[in-house]
Design an enzyme around this catalytic site. Structure first.
Site, PDB file in Angstrom:
ATOM      1  N   ASP A   1       0.921  -1.224   0.049  1.00 21.80           N
ATOM      2  CA  ASP A   1      -0.119   0.286   0.156  1.00 21.80           C
ATOM      3  C   ASP A   1       0.705   1.158  -0.213  1.00 21.80           C
ATOM      4  OD1 ASP A   1       0.917  -0.281   2.560  1.00 21.80           O
ATOM      5  OD2 ASP A   1      -1.085  -0.361   3.496  1.00 21.80           O
TER       6      ASP A   1
ATOM      7  N   PHE B   1      -0.610  11.763   7.170  1.00 22.24           N
ATOM      8  CA  PHE B   1      -1.327  10.535   7.369  1.00 22.24           C
ATOM      9  C   PHE B   1      -2.428  10.075   6.532  1.00 22.24           C
ATOM     10  CE2 PHE B   1      -3.483   6.982   9.412  1.00 22.24           C
ATOM     11  CZ  PHE B   1      -2.531   6.020   9.612  1.00 22.24           C
TER      12      PHE B   1
ATOM     13  N   ARG C   1     -10.853   1.744   5.803  1.00 16.87           N
ATOM     14  CA  ARG C   1     -10.148   0.945   4.468  1.00 16.87           C
ATOM     15  C   ARG C   1     -11.168   0.877   3.287  1.00 16.87           C
ATOM     16  NH1 ARG C   1      -5.703  -1.583   6.486  1.00 16.87           N
ATOM     17  NH2 ARG C   1      -5.832  -2.348   8.816  1.00 16.87           N
TER      18      ARG C   1
HETATM   19  P1  5GP Z   1       7.214   1.793   6.728  1.00 13.20           P
HETATM   20  O1  5GP Z   1       7.610   0.568   7.171  1.00 13.20           O
HETATM   21  O2  5GP Z   1       7.481   1.796   5.245  1.00 13.20           O
HETATM   22  O3  5GP Z   1       7.604   2.821   7.537  1.00 13.20           O
HETATM   23  O4  5GP Z   1       5.652   1.868   6.963  1.00 13.20           O
HETATM   24  C1  5GP Z   1       4.856   0.838   6.050  1.00 13.20           C
HETATM   25  C2  5GP Z   1       3.552   0.436   6.602  1.00 13.20           C
HETATM   26  O5  5GP Z   1       3.094   1.592   7.458  1.00 13.20           O
HETATM   27  C3  5GP Z   1       2.468   0.607   5.421  1.00 13.20           C
HETATM   28  O6  5GP Z   1       2.334  -0.933   4.953  1.00 13.20           O
HETATM   29  C4  5GP Z   1       1.178   0.997   6.184  1.00 13.20           C
HETATM   30  O7  5GP Z   1       0.798  -0.164   6.956  1.00 13.20           O
HETATM   31  C5  5GP Z   1       1.591   2.004   7.231  1.00 13.20           C
HETATM   32  N1  5GP Z   1       1.720   3.308   7.043  1.00 13.20           N
HETATM   33  C6  5GP Z   1       2.683   4.215   6.605  1.00 13.20           C
HETATM   34  N2  5GP Z   1       2.356   5.411   6.352  1.00 13.20           N
HETATM   35  C7  5GP Z   1       0.886   5.316   6.411  1.00 13.20           C
HETATM   36  C8  5GP Z   1      -0.334   6.137   6.234  1.00 13.20           C
HETATM   37  O8  5GP Z   1       0.004   7.447   5.906  1.00 13.20           O
HETATM   38  N3  5GP Z   1      -1.370   5.861   6.588  1.00 13.20           N
HETATM   39  C9  5GP Z   1      -1.629   4.478   6.868  1.00 13.20           C
HETATM   40  N4  5GP Z   1      -2.999   4.292   7.054  1.00 13.20           N
HETATM   41  N5  5GP Z   1      -0.735   3.883   7.117  1.00 13.20           N
HETATM   42  C10 5GP Z   1       0.358   4.215   6.810  1.00 13.20           C
END
Ligand code: 5GP
Length: 176
Positions: free
Chosen positions: A99, A151, A164
């Site tokens: 995502d 976010f 979602r």
């Molecule tokens: P990373 O490991 O790259 O820091 O974070 C990835 C995961 O964090 C994504 O798969 C998602 O589940 C969550 N995440 C990161 N940024 C966002 C955001 O802006 N909104 C949401 N809903 N989830 C996020």
């Protein structure tokens, strides 16, 4: 519970157009080869569902679940494998569908888990990318949209398990 009104950041129409283009690019890149698509749950379920309909190649679909966020908007700094794929990816072309890439920790961890299983190739499709927080080097082969450090929710992405189902990508405004 605080009430939020989602504000549209990327519309349903914009998402559909981008997915058409990504589907064509993936179709061209894989010629007649079979693909193992790994959908990263839960956030990528809607993107994956729409994207694979636009990939005109034989596909085997797998699901994996990792978590790096709890019930809040800040990264916990660690990634847990909650549910693994069931198929063998040795010698296969793998396309991971994620995502969002934020710090990059989730996808870096997932790439490490996959690479020891000796796939032929591994590529990454991510709906969103937030360059502001990137801490790990990540190569996104097929990117939907680069976004600011906000976010986001909707189109598969949640806030505390909610939103979602929204057909667009939005941001939450408190108190509206
Ligand atoms: P990373 O490991 O790259 O820091 O974070 C990835 C995961 O964090 C994504 O798969 C998602 O589940 C969550 N995440 C990161 N940024 C966002 C955001 O802006 N909104 C949401 N809903 N989830 C996020």
């Amino acid at each position: 519970m605080e009430l939020y009104t989602p504000e549209v950041l990327i519309s349903e129409e914009e998402i559909a157009l981008r997915i058409n283009a990504l589907g064509k690019a993936i179709t061209n890149d894989f010629e007649d080869e079979e693909l193992v698509v790994i959908c990263v749950l839960k956030g990528a379920f809607m993107f994956c569902s729409d994207l694979i309909k636009k990939i005109n190649r034989p596909i085997k679909l797998e699901f994996i679940s990792l978590s790096s966020y709890g019930d809040n908007t800040l990264s916990s700094g660690s990634v847990r494998l909650e549910m693994d794929i069931t198929g063998n990816i040795e010698g296969k072309n793998v396309l991971i569908i994620e995502d969002i890439v934020d710090s990059g920790l989730t996808i870096k961890t997932l790439m490490e888990i996959m690479s020891v299983r000796r796939p032929k190739t591994v590529r990454l499709a991510s709906l969103l990318y937030k360059p502001a927080k990137l801490k790990h080097s990540v190569k996104i082969d097929y990117l939907g949209f680069e976004i600011e450090d906000k976010f986001v929710i909707g189109y598969g992405l949640d806030y505390a398990g909610r939103y979602r189902e929204l057909p667009y990508i939005g941001v939450l405004n408190a108190g509206h």
